[in-house]
Design an enzyme around this catalytic site. Structure first.
Site, PDB file in Angstrom:
ATOM      1  CE  LYS A   1       4.339  -0.943   3.782  1.00 43.42           C
ATOM      2  NZ  LYS A   1       4.515  -1.994   2.805  1.00 43.42           N
TER       3      LYS A   1
ATOM      4  CB  THR B   1       0.070  -1.736   6.479  1.00 46.10           C
ATOM      5  OG1 THR B   1      -0.214  -1.639   7.561  1.00 46.10           O
ATOM      6  CG2 THR B   1       0.248  -0.320   5.996  1.00 46.10           C
TER       7      THR B   1
ATOM      8  CB  ALA C   1       8.414  -2.138   4.355  1.00 43.59           C
TER       9      ALA C   1
ATOM     10  CD  GLU D   1      -0.374   1.068  12.231  1.00 45.98           C
ATOM     11  OE1 GLU D   1      -0.816   2.211  12.249  1.00 45.98           O
ATOM     12  OE2 GLU D   1      -0.820   0.182  12.965  1.00 45.98           O
TER      13      GLU D   1
ATOM     14  CE1 TYR E   1       5.309   0.183   7.400  1.00 41.34           C
ATOM     15  CE2 TYR E   1       3.085   0.272   8.495  1.00 41.34           C
ATOM     16  CZ  TYR E   1       3.959  -0.337   7.946  1.00 41.34           C
ATOM     17  OH  TYR E   1       3.394  -1.379   7.354  1.00 41.34           O
TER      18      TYR E   1
END
Length: 323
Positions: free
Chosen positions: A154, A126, A83, A128, A150
């Site tokens: 993801k 993640t 990633a 996030e 990001y």
């Protein structure tokens, strides 16, 4: 029969710790690596395993090279850890982040579907993806609201994994990992930025530490503990998604205090707030609920934040003193 695993992102923090774990369990470990001019294998050397891995040339943005790696490795398990993983950089490289972190997952899943459908697949999701929090503690049922390119990329990778599991019957699991750190963490991440600065300040090589939002709260664990959860997911009869976290949240400010106190310093004497480090959209609080992973996988974190930060400070003191 010796089990075979293909690990993408093997030169990163998680890839190195996972490769070490798999080697200790007797796996033959293949690592997907892109050709780079810079030295990318230093983490594998740090763990003493650089020579124990079979390297496969490939790039997550190139479907053909991913297919070749899957066909050559014939893995029982694939761990997708590759990633562009720095949230801040995703604002400057949104397209690259989307291609690698989103589309790259599809390249890998499609290669497995076509050429190795019995292979078990792990996707590194993640925290996030939660972004603008919709619940005090985030678990597998918390709505997603990513706040960065990001996180968005993801989230694509996460949902395409669910889609291939449900549509094609692949044994494909996602680990929704909250922040996890180690002495192998990249210097661009706040924990390493702090512990590196503490070492330099203690050794007289730096005068101050400049950070942005020090009131942001994160659920920080040790990467060496978290890779065990990845492995456990692929040992289950049924594929599923799991939050991997400590269940404890700490501010960046308090993390700084722990790091400076370890070398006998007061963080308030050295910390400077710099607006340049604030992001266009901040995630203020991330706090995971790992109850499902504990119940189903029998997994629990073993390393406290204090132990983790002290470990990182000690490693950086050794590094900086050798410079």
């Amino acid at each position: 029969m010796t089990r075979s695993a293909l690990v993408t992102g093997i030169t990163g923090q998680d890839g190195a710790y996972l490769a070490k774990l798999l080697l200790e369990k007797g796996y033959r470990v293949h690592g997907l690596v892109a050709r780079r001019s810079s030295d990318t294998r230093w983490r594998l050397r740090e763990l003493g395993i650089e020579g124990d891995i079979q390297y496969e040339d490939g790039d997550m943005a190139d479907a053909c090279s991913v297919q070749r790696a899957v066909i050559k490795a014939q893995p029982q398990e694939v761990y997708n850890l590759a990633a562009q993983s720095f949230v801040g950089a995703s604002w400057n490289q949104p397209v690259t982040t989307g291609v690698v972190d989103g589309l790259g997952v599809t390249h890998l899943l499609e290669a497995i579907r076509q050429f190795s459908p019995e292979t078990r697949f792990y996707q590194a999701s993640t925290s996030e993806m939660f972004g603008l929090i919709q619940a005090e503690r985030q678990d597998e049922n918390t709505p997603f609201y990513p706040r960065s390119p990001y996180g968005v990329a993801k989230l694509y990778g996460h949902w395409i994994t669910v889609n291939y599991r449900e549509s094609f019957g692949l044994h494909a699991s996602s680990g929704i990992l909250f922040n996890h750190e180690s002495p192998l963490r990249g210097i661009e991440f706040v924990t390493r930025k702090v512990t590196d600065a503490v070492a330099r300040i203690k050794l007289g090589k730096q005068q101050e530490l400049r950070l942005g939002n020090v009131d942001a709260k994160r659920d920080w664990g040790f990467a060496g503990d978290y890779v065990e959860a990845m492995w456990l997911m692929l040992q289950q009869d049924k594929a599923d998604d799991y939050v991997v976290a400590t269940g404890v949240t700490t501010t960046v400010r308090d993390m700084c205090q722990i790091a400076f106190e370890h070398v006998g310093l007061d963080y308030r004497d050295f910390l400077k707030i710099d607006p340049a480090f604030f992001r266009p959209a901040e995630v203020d609080v991330l706090l995971g609920n790992p109850a499902k992973a504990q119940r189903v996988l029998g997994w629990k974190p073993r390393t406290s934040l204090d132990e983790l930060i002290r470990m990182m400070v000690e490693a950086d003191l050794r590094r900086v003193s050798r410079e």
